[in-house]
Design a protein around this motif. Structure first.
Motif, PDB file in Angstrom:
ATOM      1  N   THR A   1     -10.120  -2.796   0.432  1.00 52.25           N
ATOM      2  CA  THR A   1     -11.195  -2.219  -0.005  1.00 52.25           C
ATOM      3  C   THR A   1     -12.459  -2.708   1.201  1.00 52.25           C
ATOM      4  OG1 THR A   1     -12.151  -3.852  -1.585  1.00 52.25           O
ATOM      5  CG2 THR A   1     -10.802  -1.988  -2.508  1.00 52.25           C
ATOM      6  N   ALA A   2     -12.093  -3.712   1.871  1.00 54.96           N
ATOM      7  CA  ALA A   2     -13.115  -4.239   2.847  1.00 54.96           C
ATOM      8  C   ALA A   2     -14.764  -4.339   2.237  1.00 54.96           C
ATOM      9  CB  ALA A   2     -12.916  -3.426   4.229  1.00 54.96           C
ATOM     10  N   PRO A   3     -14.716  -4.921   1.182  1.00 53.94           N
ATOM     11  CA  PRO A   3     -16.094  -4.385   0.294  1.00 53.94           C
ATOM     12  C   PRO A   3     -17.338  -4.807   1.161  1.00 53.94           C
ATOM     13  CG  PRO A   3     -14.828  -6.510  -0.673  1.00 53.94           C
ATOM     14  CD  PRO A   3     -13.867  -5.685   0.397  1.00 53.94           C
TER      15      PRO A   3
ATOM     16  N   PHE B   1       0.267   8.888  -1.752  1.00 51.90           N
ATOM     17  CA  PHE B   1      -0.154   8.482  -0.257  1.00 51.90           C
ATOM     18  C   PHE B   1      -1.451   7.755  -0.035  1.00 51.90           C
ATOM     19  CE2 PHE B   1       2.462  12.389  -0.611  1.00 51.90           C
ATOM     20  CZ  PHE B   1       3.406  11.937   0.532  1.00 51.90           C
ATOM     21  N   GLU B   2      -1.248   6.663   0.757  1.00 53.01           N
ATOM     22  CA  GLU B   2      -2.499   5.619   0.514  1.00 53.01           C
ATOM     23  C   GLU B   2      -2.720   4.883   1.650  1.00 53.01           C
ATOM     24  OE1 GLU B   2      -1.563   2.431  -2.091  1.00 53.01           O
ATOM     25  OE2 GLU B   2       0.184   1.716  -0.982  1.00 53.01           O
ATOM     26  N   ALA B   3      -4.106   4.553   1.834  1.00 52.92           N
ATOM     27  CA  ALA B   3      -4.395   3.786   3.052  1.00 52.92           C
ATOM     28  C   ALA B   3      -3.811   2.486   2.974  1.00 52.92           C
ATOM     29  CB  ALA B   3      -5.810   3.520   3.077  1.00 52.92           C
TER      30      ALA B   3
ATOM     31  N   GLY C   1      -7.320   5.849  -2.031  1.00 54.40           N
ATOM     32  CA  GLY C   1      -8.087   5.043  -1.016  1.00 54.40           C
ATOM     33  C   GLY C   1      -7.818   3.578  -1.725  1.00 54.40           C
ATOM     34  N   PRO C   2      -8.149   2.573  -0.985  1.00 58.54           N
ATOM     35  CA  PRO C   2      -7.581   1.189  -1.693  1.00 58.54           C
ATOM     36  C   PRO C   2      -8.571   0.821  -2.701  1.00 58.54           C
ATOM     37  CG  PRO C   2      -9.365   1.069   0.269  1.00 58.54           C
ATOM     38  CD  PRO C   2      -9.012   2.433   0.172  1.00 58.54           C
ATOM     39  N   LEU C   3      -7.877   0.057  -3.497  1.00 54.01           N
ATOM     40  CA  LEU C   3      -8.401  -0.425  -5.021  1.00 54.01           C
ATOM     41  C   LEU C   3      -8.583  -1.880  -5.031  1.00 54.01           C
ATOM     42  CD1 LEU C   3      -6.110   2.027  -7.200  1.00 54.01           C
ATOM     43  CD2 LEU C   3      -8.632   2.409  -6.555  1.00 54.01           C
TER      44      LEU C   3
HETATM   45  P1  NAP Z   1      -9.121  -5.674   3.249  1.00 54.16           P
HETATM   46  O1  NAP Z   1     -10.030  -5.013   2.386  1.00 54.16           O
HETATM   47  O2  NAP Z   1      -7.883  -4.928   4.065  1.00 54.16           O
HETATM   48  O3  NAP Z   1      -9.787  -6.532   4.622  1.00 54.16           O
HETATM   49  C1  NAP Z   1      -9.647  -7.354   5.327  1.00 54.16           C
HETATM   50  C2  NAP Z   1     -10.307  -7.183   6.657  1.00 54.16           C
HETATM   51  O4  NAP Z   1      -9.381  -5.987   7.464  1.00 54.16           O
HETATM   52  C3  NAP Z   1     -11.749  -6.436   6.859  1.00 54.16           C
HETATM   53  O5  NAP Z   1     -12.876  -7.261   6.796  1.00 54.16           O
HETATM   54  C4  NAP Z   1     -11.580  -5.582   8.251  1.00 54.16           C
HETATM   55  O6  NAP Z   1     -11.732  -6.970   9.256  1.00 54.16           O
HETATM   56  C5  NAP Z   1     -10.268  -5.376   8.277  1.00 54.16           C
HETATM   57  N1  NAP Z   1      -9.988  -4.032   7.622  1.00 54.16           N
HETATM   58  C6  NAP Z   1      -9.726  -3.576   6.643  1.00 54.16           C
HETATM   59  N2  NAP Z   1      -9.923  -2.291   6.257  1.00 54.16           N
HETATM   60  C7  NAP Z   1     -10.487  -1.839   7.563  1.00 54.16           C
HETATM   61  C8  NAP Z   1     -10.761  -0.353   8.096  1.00 54.16           C
HETATM   62  N3  NAP Z   1     -10.619   0.843   7.186  1.00 54.16           N
HETATM   63  N4  NAP Z   1     -11.363  -0.394   9.346  1.00 54.16           N
HETATM   64  C9  NAP Z   1     -11.506  -1.374   9.833  1.00 54.16           C
HETATM   65  N5  NAP Z   1     -11.158  -2.707   9.549  1.00 54.16           N
HETATM   66  C10 NAP Z   1     -10.769  -2.974   8.200  1.00 54.16           C
HETATM   67  O7  NAP Z   1      -8.580  -7.052   2.806  1.00 54.16           O
HETATM   68  P2  NAP Z   1      -9.043  -8.081   1.777  1.00 54.16           P
HETATM   69  O8  NAP Z   1     -10.554  -8.400   1.944  1.00 54.16           O
HETATM   70  O9  NAP Z   1      -8.235  -9.378   1.706  1.00 54.16           O
HETATM   71  O10 NAP Z   1      -9.047  -7.268   0.254  1.00 54.16           O
HETATM   72  C11 NAP Z   1     -10.164  -6.838  -0.234  1.00 54.16           C
HETATM   73  C12 NAP Z   1      -9.652  -6.026  -1.605  1.00 54.16           C
HETATM   74  O11 NAP Z   1      -8.858  -5.186  -1.449  1.00 54.16           O
HETATM   75  C13 NAP Z   1      -9.157  -7.056  -2.743  1.00 54.16           C
HETATM   76  O12 NAP Z   1      -9.550  -6.712  -4.079  1.00 54.16           O
HETATM   77  C14 NAP Z   1      -7.522  -6.707  -2.774  1.00 54.16           C
HETATM   78  O13 NAP Z   1      -6.710  -7.063  -3.741  1.00 54.16           O
HETATM   79  C15 NAP Z   1      -7.653  -5.203  -2.280  1.00 54.16           C
HETATM   80  N6  NAP Z   1      -6.482  -4.638  -1.828  1.00 54.16           N
HETATM   81  C16 NAP Z   1      -6.094  -3.288  -1.986  1.00 54.16           C
HETATM   82  C17 NAP Z   1      -5.035  -2.845  -1.452  1.00 54.16           C
HETATM   83  C18 NAP Z   1      -4.652  -1.461  -1.699  1.00 54.16           C
HETATM   84  O14 NAP Z   1      -5.535  -1.061  -2.475  1.00 54.16           O
HETATM   85  N7  NAP Z   1      -3.852  -0.876  -1.071  1.00 54.16           N
HETATM   86  C19 NAP Z   1      -4.439  -3.416  -0.274  1.00 54.16           C
HETATM   87  C20 NAP Z   1      -4.730  -4.902   0.044  1.00 54.16           C
HETATM   88  C21 NAP Z   1      -5.803  -5.348  -0.618  1.00 54.16           C
HETATM   89  P3  NAP Z   1     -12.971  -7.368  10.011  1.00 54.16           P
HETATM   90  O15 NAP Z   1     -14.119  -7.942   9.011  1.00 54.16           O
HETATM   91  O16 NAP Z   1     -12.270  -8.424  10.808  1.00 54.16           O
HETATM   92  O17 NAP Z   1     -13.521  -6.153  10.939  1.00 54.16           O
END
Ligand code: NAP
Length: 409
Positions: free
Chosen positions: A333-335, A327-329, A96-98
């Protein structure tokens, strides 16, 4: 044969060929924030598909490995050595996302995992599912797989802060080569090697051959960065011509040797400059099917393409090396939605589909893809898709997974 009482075994490789036992051990990293929600849904769907497709003949024994916040809370380490050892030993993992830790330490856990395991190809399929709202008029014409080089380019992490002694030294060195760089500049280095470029393009062409894809496009910015991006393109053509001459024809050869008509059954290899490619993918998307590109181009292109077919919430991805694959989302993490059973698990479920394909468990992967498409077409979706559709039924993460399973039967 039944495996119910059989001991689960590891994946192994011999002469580059994968051997997958019928009861196989696979590690998972559930991820931070909404990670546990989407992982629970994903596990349910994968297990159900395997059960329906193979009865008791095949099975995954899941083993949890820690990374991210959960790892830090229990071990004070964002990426424990035990996780690295297990993934190395068991060969594949799903994650999953980290959360990216801020304030020092590892810059990004995702980048670290790619570097540690030399997962040199980031593979992102971009497919449209009927019913999903899209910002473009004909999203169904987008059917692509992007192979993004995953370990070098400006992501190699060689950067020096302005006025640091390293930056000053590099600026002084460049002066001796006759290049003036303004004092007070931050410096970033962009290494692109023949070895990494060739192995990435090789993987993309092998994929195109195996999956009967008609075109492989090398995307680069070689008109400006000749010895990095331009060289990537040249090395790509070298691989195509020297290693796959029975399978491919270049666009240049089509016009010079074949009167503008590609020989039947040959994969066309062409190249496009990155900025042009962004508009090509919008206005002539059906002409492209496999893209091989450098790290930064691939990062931009894959999100732009994912947006064309409905966004990141359902975009799957895999980081693949010679033996190890994760394999990854693809989203974060959309905390703010954590533990609400709310977000779309599609990205992780479809990454699981890629994993099943990698294992050669195609019957199970096809079941999920078909059921996923049916569920979206029925407009039974999570909030992110529901808000873009008229007349849709809003489902929670777990309900969406249950509906996919219902649609498999
Ligand atoms: P994010 O977690 O991708 O979320 C941004 C927005 O995208 C969310 O508010 C939501 O939008 C939408 N979203 C994300 N996942 C969703 C899902 N499964 N279903 C529906 N909508 C989804 O981006 P972020 O807020 O920039 O990053 C948060 C943390 O995640 C940070 O710590 C970052 O470093 C980390 N990160 C990890 C990875 C990874 O592990 N591969 C990738 C990117 C970021 P709405 O609120 O508009 O609905």
């Amino acid at each position: 044969m039944t495996t119910t009482n059989t001991k689960a075994e590891k994946i192994s490789f011999k002469d580059g060929k994968i051997f997958v036992p019928s009861k196989v051990i696979i590690p998972f990293i559930e991820g931070d924030g909404t990670g546990p929600d989407i992982w629970r849904a994903t596990k349910k769907v994968l297990d159900a598909a395997i059960k329906i497709a193979y009865k008791d003949e095949k099975e995954i024994e899941w083993v949890e490995v820690l990374a991210g916040q959960k790892a830090f809370d229990s071990t004070k380490d964002w990426l424990p050595q035990d996780t690295i050892n297990k993934v190395k030993d068991l060969k594949i993992a799903i994650k999953g996302p980290l959360t990216t830790p801020t304030g020092g330490g590892i810059r990004s856990l995702n980048v670290a995992l790619r570097q540690i395991f030399d997962l040199y190809a980031c593979v992102r399929p971009i497919t449209y599912f009927e019913g999903i709202s899209s910002p473009v008029k004909t999203p169904e014409k987008v059917n692509l797989v992007i192979f993004r080089e995953n370990v070098e380019d400006v992501y190699s992490g060689i950067e020096f802060k302005k006025d640091s002694k390293e930056a000053t030294k590099v600026i002084d060195l460049l002066k001796t080569f006759g290049h003036e760089v303004r004092n007070g500049s931050g410096i970033g280095i962009k290494p692109i090697s023949e070895f990494c470029s060739k192995r990435l393009v090789r993987k993309a062409i092998q994929y195109a051959i195996k999956n009967k894809r008609p075109v492989v496009t090398l995307v680069h910015k070689g008109n400006i960065m000749k010895f990095t991006e331009g060289a990537f393109c040249e090395w790509g053509y070298e691989v195509a011509k020297n290693e796959f001459s029975d399978f491919i024809v270049t666009e240049e050869a089509i016009s010079k040797k074949y009167n503008g008509k590609a020989p039947v059954g040959k994969i066309i290899v062409n190249d496009r400059i990155a900025d042009n490619m962004f508009q090509q993918l919008l206005i002539r998307s059906s002409e492209y099917s496999v893209i091989a590109t450098t790290n930064l181009n691939g990062d931009y292109l894959s999100d732009a393409c994912a947006a064309q077919v409905g966004g990141l919430g359902i975009a799957p991805g895999a980081n693949i090396g010679d033996e190890i694959a994760i394999f990854e989302a693809t989203h974060g993490t959309a905390p703010k939605y954590a533990n609400q059973d709310k977000v779309n698990p599609g990205s992780m479920i479809l990454s699981g589909v890629m994993m099943l394909d990698y294992l050669g468990w195609d019957e199970a992967s096809k079941l999920i893809t078909k059921a996923f498409a049916k569920t979206v077409k029925q407009k039974r979706v999570t909030y992110d898709l529901e808000r873009q559709m008229t007349g849709a039924t809003l489902l929670k993460t777990s309900q969406f997974a249950d509906t996919i399973i219902e649609n498999m039967n």
